[in-house]
Design a protein around this motif. Structure first.
Motif, short mmCIF file in Angstrom:
data_model
loop_
_atom_site.label_atom_id
_atom_site.label_comp_id
_atom_site.label_asym_id
_atom_site.label_seq_id
_atom_site.Cartn_x
_atom_site.Cartn_y
_atom_site.Cartn_z
N PRO A 94 21.12 47.13 51.48
CA PRO A 94 21.04 46.93 52.94
C PRO A 94 22.08 45.94 53.45
O PRO A 94 22.67 46.15 54.53
N LEU A 95 22.34 44.88 52.70
CA LEU A 95 23.33 43.90 53.13
C LEU A 95 24.74 44.48 53.11
O LEU A 95 25.52 44.32 54.06
N ALA A 148 33.05 41.24 46.53
CA ALA A 148 32.87 41.67 47.92
C ALA A 148 32.31 40.53 48.77
O ALA A 148 32.74 40.32 49.91
N GLY A 149 31.38 39.79 48.20
CA GLY A 149 30.77 38.67 48.92
C GLY A 149 31.76 37.57 49.22
O GLY A 149 31.73 36.97 50.30
N LEU A 150 32.65 37.26 48.27
CA LEU A 150 33.67 36.24 48.50
C LEU A 150 34.61 36.64 49.65
O LEU A 150 34.97 35.81 50.48
N ILE A 161 25.41 36.79 54.61
CA ILE A 161 25.42 37.94 53.71
C ILE A 161 26.41 37.71 52.57
O ILE A 161 26.10 37.98 51.41
N GLY A 162 27.59 37.21 52.89
CA GLY A 162 28.57 36.92 51.85
C GLY A 162 28.03 35.92 50.84
O GLY A 162 28.17 36.10 49.62
N ALA A 163 27.40 34.86 51.32
CA ALA A 163 26.84 33.84 50.42
C ALA A 163 25.74 34.44 49.55
O ALA A 163 25.65 34.14 48.35
N ALA A 164 24.89 35.29 50.13
CA ALA A 164 23.81 35.92 49.36
C ALA A 164 24.38 36.81 48.26
O ALA A 164 23.89 36.80 47.13
N GLY A 204 23.71 35.83 44.47
CA GLY A 204 22.77 36.74 43.81
C GLY A 204 23.36 37.64 42.76
O GLY A 204 22.62 38.32 42.05
N ASP A 205 24.70 37.65 42.63
CA ASP A 205 25.32 38.55 41.63
C ASP A 205 25.13 37.98 40.23
O ASP A 205 25.54 36.86 39.94
#
Length: 137
Positions: A11-12, A82-84, A127-130, A134-135
């Motif tokens: 979802p994110l 992707a989050g970074l 979202i990026g931090a999560a 979380g990875d």
């Protein structure tokens, strides 16, 4: 990506990825007036951008948005990567919010009516931090 990661990441990644990719696609062929407006707004916060031509800046911004959006949407790209990208991009947008006069109510971090559109970019940072935190790879 395993099933458990997919459950919370999808979802994110879909929400942010679709939004960012669409934003980049809409900027990829800017007219001069749009490019000048976007460049002027960004250069007001980040003066080093004065050295970049407005159309070049807008096309580079579009390319960065399309790259980040695609990285979020393609599940083989690790969430941390992707989050970074999203975290960095979102932080740059929040810089516009923090440094542009009239975007925040005096003495608070809360937005004025004009600042709401930029303040909403805080969800990109979250979202990026999560995704980074979380990875588990």
């Amino acid at each position: 990506m395993n099933g458990r990661d997919l459950t919370w990441q999808l979802p994110l990644r879909l929400t942010a990825g679709t939004y960012i990719l669409d934003s980049g696609l809409r900027k990829r062929d800017p007219d001069d007036d749009t490019a000048k407006q976007m460049h002027g707004f960004a250069a007001g916060t980040y003066p080093f951008l004065d050295a970049v031509q407005p159309v070049t800046f807008t096309k580079a911004l579009a390319a960065a948005e399309m790259l980040i959006g695609a990285a979020l949407l393609v599940p083989v790209v690790p969430a941390r990567i992707a989050g970074l990208g999203l975290l960095g991009f979102g932080a740059g947008l929040l810089g516009l919010y923090a440094r542009t006069p009239g975007m925040r109510r005096p003495g608070t971090p809360f937005p004025t009516q004009d600042g709401i559109a930029l303040a909403k970019d805080s969800w990109l940072v979250a979202i990026g931090a999560a995704l980074v935190a979380g990875d588990r790879r």
